[in-house]
Design a protein around this motif. Sequence first.
Motif, short mmCIF file in Angstrom:
data_model
loop_
_atom_site.label_atom_id
_atom_site.label_comp_id
_atom_site.label_asym_id
_atom_site.label_seq_id
_atom_site.Cartn_x
_atom_site.Cartn_y
_atom_site.Cartn_z
N LEU A 5 -1.49 -3.91 8.52
CA LEU A 5 -1.62 -3.85 7.07
C LEU A 5 -0.30 -3.98 6.33
O LEU A 5 -0.19 -3.60 5.17
CB LEU A 5 -2.32 -2.53 6.67
N ARG A 8 0.39 -4.51 2.34
CA ARG A 8 -0.82 -4.18 1.56
C ARG A 8 -0.65 -2.82 0.90
O ARG A 8 0.06 -1.96 1.38
CB ARG A 8 -2.04 -4.19 2.46
N ALA A 32 0.43 -0.05 5.55
CA ALA A 32 0.06 -0.06 4.13
C ALA A 32 0.87 0.95 3.34
O ALA A 32 1.24 2.01 3.87
CB ALA A 32 -1.43 0.24 3.98
N ASP A 95 -4.64 -3.79 -2.77
CA ASP A 95 -5.37 -4.56 -1.77
C ASP A 95 -6.53 -3.81 -1.14
O ASP A 95 -7.48 -4.42 -0.66
CB ASP A 95 -4.41 -4.99 -0.64
N LEU A 146 -3.94 -12.01 -1.00
CA LEU A 146 -2.88 -12.17 -0.02
C LEU A 146 -3.11 -13.41 0.84
O LEU A 146 -2.18 -14.05 1.29
CB LEU A 146 -2.79 -10.94 0.89
#
Length: 186
Positions: A5, A8, A32, A95, A146
Amino acid sequence: MAGKLDGRVAVVTGSSSGNGRAIAVALAREGAKIVCSDLKRSALSAGYEADLDLDTDVAITKAGGTATFVSADASKAADVRNVIEHAVAAHGRLDITVNNAGVFTGLHSIIDETEEQYDFTMNVNAKGVWLGCKYAITQFMKQEPLKTSRVGTPEDVARAAVFLASDDAEWMTGSMLTVDGAFTAR
């Protein structure tokens, strides 16, 4: 932290304890950037976490991740909108949203449940999810994805099959997993 991730940005509601905390930490472990959201920053004192003394955002940061906390009531539109706006202001985009915040008023029959308990449960557990989706989708529509809305491939389905066969899906049994690029959600 680096992982699946990277790059994100995720919002996780109800992130101070329990499932929300575990989700926030797991997303951060995969790279993330996390916006933790809950009524209170601290974990419930009756929680099962080994590190109750550390707030979720602090635990993520100590592990090398990126996390902030925004106090919000998931049943209040202005609060939810503020969390999404915070994520975008801090990280430039959104995201992932995990509408995890939920309440449980105890086991009782419909006869014993009060109207106040029902309203409270529905406001957080149903309206909170709706608000989270409403404001997250509004943000998603404003930003570039993305990756570039492509035709699915057999490999997309294969990755889902590998997930289901892995220990990551150990507690996922008898559930339907749709892999169609949101085609059926339109």
